[in-house]
Motif scaffolding. Structure first.
Motif, PDB file in Angstrom:
ATOM      1  N   MET A   1      21.910  47.502  97.185  1.00 29.80           N
ATOM      2  CA  MET A   1      23.732  46.797  97.418  1.00 29.80           C
ATOM      3  C   MET A   1      23.424  45.355  97.983  1.00 29.80           C
ATOM      4  O   MET A   1      23.114  45.939  98.663  1.00 29.80           O
ATOM      5  CB  MET A   1      24.595  47.472  97.064  1.00 29.80           C
ATOM      6  CG  MET A   1      24.699  49.132  96.549  1.00 29.80           C
ATOM      7  SD  MET A   1      26.300  50.458  97.327  1.00 29.80           S
ATOM      8  CE  MET A   1      27.176  49.746  96.447  1.00 29.80           C
ATOM      9  N   ARG A   2      24.107  44.457  97.354  1.00 30.83           N
ATOM     10  CA  ARG A   2      25.023  43.320  98.187  1.00 30.83           C
ATOM     11  C   ARG A   2      25.714  43.121  98.859  1.00 30.83           C
ATOM     12  O   ARG A   2      26.816  43.995  98.126  1.00 30.83           O
ATOM     13  CB  ARG A   2      24.277  42.127  97.590  1.00 30.83           C
ATOM     14  CG  ARG A   2      23.299  41.531  96.738  1.00 30.83           C
ATOM     15  CD  ARG A   2      23.597  40.499  96.605  1.00 30.83           C
ATOM     16  NE  ARG A   2      21.961  40.115  95.360  1.00 30.83           N
ATOM     17  CZ  ARG A   2      20.671  39.538  96.586  1.00 30.83           C
ATOM     18  NH1 ARG A   2      20.877  39.642  97.550  1.00 30.83           N
ATOM     19  NH2 ARG A   2      20.098  39.225  95.635  1.00 30.83           N
ATOM     20  N   THR A   3      26.190  43.321 100.028  1.00 25.63           N
ATOM     21  CA  THR A   3      27.044  43.114 100.829  1.00 25.63           C
ATOM     22  C   THR A   3      27.021  42.010 101.496  1.00 25.63           C
ATOM     23  O   THR A   3      26.310  41.271 101.967  1.00 25.63           O
ATOM     24  CB  THR A   3      27.830  44.152 101.869  1.00 25.63           C
ATOM     25  OG1 THR A   3      26.695  44.457 103.164  1.00 25.63           O
ATOM     26  CG2 THR A   3      26.862  46.033 101.469  1.00 25.63           C
ATOM     27  N   PRO A   4      28.985  42.189 101.812  1.00 22.85           N
ATOM     28  CA  PRO A   4      28.636  40.901 103.701  1.00 22.85           C
ATOM     29  C   PRO A   4      27.631  40.518 104.751  1.00 22.85           C
ATOM     30  O   PRO A   4      27.895  39.417 104.583  1.00 22.85           O
ATOM     31  CB  PRO A   4      30.020  41.210 104.102  1.00 22.85           C
ATOM     32  CG  PRO A   4      30.729  41.749 102.431  1.00 22.85           C
ATOM     33  CD  PRO A   4      30.082  42.411 101.934  1.00 22.85           C
ATOM     34  N   LEU A   5      27.272  41.765 104.571  1.00 22.22           N
ATOM     35  CA  LEU A   5      26.248  41.898 106.181  1.00 22.22           C
ATOM     36  C   LEU A   5      25.373  42.115 105.658  1.00 22.22           C
ATOM     37  O   LEU A   5      24.507  41.994 106.655  1.00 22.22           O
ATOM     38  CB  LEU A   5      27.391  43.746 106.383  1.00 22.22           C
ATOM     39  CG  LEU A   5      28.167  43.809 107.208  1.00 22.22           C
ATOM     40  CD1 LEU A   5      28.553  45.041 107.467  1.00 22.22           C
ATOM     41  CD2 LEU A   5      28.754  42.712 108.301  1.00 22.22           C
ATOM     42  N   GLY A   6      24.797  42.191 104.414  1.00 22.89           N
ATOM     43  CA  GLY A   6      23.575  41.722 103.811  1.00 22.89           C
ATOM     44  C   GLY A   6      23.254  42.687 102.659  1.00 22.89           C
ATOM     45  O   GLY A   6      24.402  43.563 102.139  1.00 22.89           O
ATOM     46  N   GLN A   7      21.771  43.312 102.420  1.00 29.23           N
ATOM     47  CA  GLN A   7      21.459  43.889 101.306  1.00 29.23           C
ATOM     48  C   GLN A   7      21.436  45.715 102.159  1.00 29.23           C
ATOM     49  O   GLN A   7      21.339  45.656 103.407  1.00 29.23           O
ATOM     50  CB  GLN A   7      20.151  43.964 100.961  1.00 29.23           C
ATOM     51  CG  GLN A   7      19.881  42.465 100.101  1.00 29.23           C
ATOM     52  CD  GLN A   7      19.262  42.320  99.349  1.00 29.23           C
ATOM     53  OE1 GLN A   7      18.032  42.981  99.778  1.00 29.23           O
ATOM     54  NE2 GLN A   7      18.582  41.857  98.613  1.00 29.23           N
ATOM     55  N   LEU A   8      22.101  46.148 101.473  1.00 29.04           N
ATOM     56  CA  LEU A   8      22.164  47.809 101.904  1.00 29.04           C
ATOM     57  C   LEU A   8      20.881  48.504 100.964  1.00 29.04           C
ATOM     58  O   LEU A   8      21.752  48.849  99.363  1.00 29.04           O
ATOM     59  CB  LEU A   8      23.624  48.250 101.656  1.00 29.04           C
ATOM     60  CG  LEU A   8      24.046  49.806 101.873  1.00 29.04           C
ATOM     61  CD1 LEU A   8      22.900  50.163 103.742  1.00 29.04           C
ATOM     62  CD2 LEU A   8      25.166  50.609 102.234  1.00 29.04           C
ATOM     63  N   GLN A   9      20.335  49.537 101.157  1.00 29.98           N
ATOM     64  CA  GLN A   9      19.326  50.441 100.016  1.00 29.98           C
ATOM     65  C   GLN A   9      20.228  52.256 100.397  1.00 29.98           C
ATOM     66  O   GLN A   9      20.681  52.374 100.819  1.00 29.98           O
ATOM     67  CB  GLN A   9      17.924  49.850 100.729  1.00 29.98           C
ATOM     68  CG  GLN A   9      17.191  48.953 100.594  1.00 29.98           C
ATOM     69  CD  GLN A   9      15.598  49.024 100.723  1.00 29.98           C
ATOM     70  OE1 GLN A   9      15.094  49.833 101.555  1.00 29.98           O
ATOM     71  NE2 GLN A   9      15.160  48.280 100.256  1.00 29.98           N
ATOM     72  N   GLN A  10      19.662  52.295  99.185  1.00 30.08           N
ATOM     73  CA  GLN A  10      20.830  53.629  98.663  1.00 30.08           C
ATOM     74  C   GLN A  10      19.344  54.456  98.164  1.00 30.08           C
ATOM     75  O   GLN A  10      19.395  53.734  96.754  1.00 30.08           O
ATOM     76  CB  GLN A  10      22.445  53.186  97.920  1.00 30.08           C
ATOM     77  CG  GLN A  10      22.492  54.501  98.045  1.00 30.08           C
ATOM     78  CD  GLN A  10      24.308  55.311  97.370  1.00 30.08           C
ATOM     79  OE1 GLN A  10      24.641  53.815  97.364  1.00 30.08           O
ATOM     80  NE2 GLN A  10      25.100  55.851  97.586  1.00 30.08           N
ATOM     81  N   VAL A  11      18.965  55.812  98.522  1.00 34.01           N
ATOM     82  CA  VAL A  11      18.132  56.547  98.070  1.00 34.01           C
ATOM     83  C   VAL A  11      19.023  57.483  97.547  1.00 34.01           C
ATOM     84  O   VAL A  11      19.877  58.453  98.109  1.00 34.01           O
ATOM     85  CB  VAL A  11      17.242  56.795  99.000  1.00 34.01           C
ATOM     86  CG1 VAL A  11      16.049  57.811  98.374  1.00 34.01           C
ATOM     87  CG2 VAL A  11      16.659  56.097 100.028  1.00 34.01           C
ATOM     88  N   GLN A  12      18.391  57.562  96.295  1.00 35.64           N
ATOM     89  CA  GLN A  12      18.787  58.717  95.151  1.00 35.64           C
ATOM     90  C   GLN A  12      18.136  59.924  94.513  1.00 35.64           C
ATOM     91  O   GLN A  12      17.003  59.430  94.003  1.00 35.64           O
ATOM     92  CB  GLN A  12      20.515  58.575  94.015  1.00 35.64           C
ATOM     93  CG  GLN A  12      21.283  57.615  95.068  1.00 35.64           C
ATOM     94  CD  GLN A  12      21.844  56.955  93.616  1.00 35.64           C
ATOM     95  OE1 GLN A  12      21.825  56.381  93.038  1.00 35.64           O
ATOM     96  NE2 GLN A  12      23.546  57.491  94.118  1.00 35.64           N
ATOM     97  N   THR A  13      18.090  61.373  93.758  1.00 34.12           N
ATOM     98  CA  THR A  13      17.634  61.978  93.106  1.00 34.12           C
ATOM     99  C   THR A  13      17.650  61.218  91.945  1.00 34.12           C
ATOM    100  O   THR A  13      18.764  61.048  91.558  1.00 34.12           O
ATOM    101  CB  THR A  13      18.142  63.257  93.555  1.00 34.12           C
ATOM    102  OG1 THR A  13      18.282  63.743  94.778  1.00 34.12           O
ATOM    103  CG2 THR A  13      17.089  64.248  92.596  1.00 34.12           C
TER     104      THR A  13
END
Length: 268
Positions: free
Chosen positions: A82-94
């Motif tokens: 996910m792109r956010t104002p603070l940079g890229q955010l990775q999310q791990v899901q099943t």
């Protein structure tokens, strides 16, 4: 519901899958008044999920081979960025396709891979003596079948005791009415009273007043779980006053009234 690890049957290798316990079921059962007093056996049909016969509840198509999940590459997890104002955010899901197993199997076409199908079953249940409306009986393992081999839920049976034309119930106590003539109330009499045990002799004492309650011990409802303990039967006396009477009856009553007045005056 609960989740647990599941091993696919038939030598297909281990597979971490979503195995869920079946849901509990609730049904309402109408019980006859007398059956609630003395107990009975009841049979009734329950609509519920049954284990799929085609895949024996596994959800896997018979004879299918495991394949590495194309969505997660066998890792069991997927990473979204996910792109956010603070940079890229990775999310791990099943992984949504293999549900974390890393492998996929061909789903059973009969149950769409759920391992269970809609069905019904006839249940036989023992109704204990003394059961009352609002009470529940629990039948373990007779609820819905689980998903993909999960354990069955339980069946809860809510009791509704039907009313009786002559008896009223209050806990373990039975109430009923008995009509007697005004003469029987004055002179007293042995009468027969209907109880759950049949007709029973009851003595009406001399001078019984209207709305008097006479108690017959241990003629009521068995106390649930109590050994041979029963409640009482309360008989509410209704004195019937005639609106009309013969001339002879009226003359006799007038004579009695004169006697009563003379007796009352003498006592003063």
């Amino acid at each position: 519901s609960t989740s647990t690890s599941w091993t696919a049957p038939g030598g297909m290798g281990e597979r971490e899958s979503r195995v869920q316990s079946g849901e509990n079921k609730m049904v309402t059962l109408n019980v006859d008044f007398m059956d609630a007093v003395f107990g009975t056996n009841k049979e009734f049909e329950v609509s519920r999920y049954e284990a799929c016969e085609t895949c024996t509840g596994s959800g896997v198509a018979p004879g299918s081979k495991p394949r590495t999940c194309a969505t997660c590459g066998g890792k069991g997890q997927v990473v979204t960025v996910m792109r956010t104002p603070l940079g890229q955010l990775q999310q791990v899901q099943t992984c949504p396709d293999c549900e974390g197993a890393g492998k996929t199997f061909e789903k059973c076409s009969a149950c769409a891979g759920q391992g269970r199908k809609r069905g019904s079953r006839r249940i036989s249940l023992r109704i204990p003596p003394g059961i009352d409306s609002g009470q529940r009986l629990r039948v373990r393992g007779e609820g819905d079948a689980g998903i993909r081999g999960g354990s069955k839920g339980d069946l809860f049976v809510q009791i509704n005791v039907q009313s009786h034309p002559e008896f009223r119930r209050e806990g373990a106590t039975i109430h009923s009415d008995a009509k007697i003539s005004y003469l029987d109330a004055i002179l007293g009499k042995q009468i027969k009273v209907k109880t759950v045990d049949g007709l029973v002799d009851m003595k009406v004492p001399k001078g019984t007043q209207p709305e008097t309650t006479l108690v017959m011990r241990n003629r009521g409802i068995p106390i649930l779980g109590g050994k041979d303990n029963r409640g009482d039967h309360h008989v509410h006396v209704k004195v019937v006053i005639p609106k009309e009477m013969s001339e002879d009856e009226q003359k006799l009553l007038e004579q009695i009234r004169v006697l009563q007045e003379e007796s009352s005056t003498a006592k003063k």
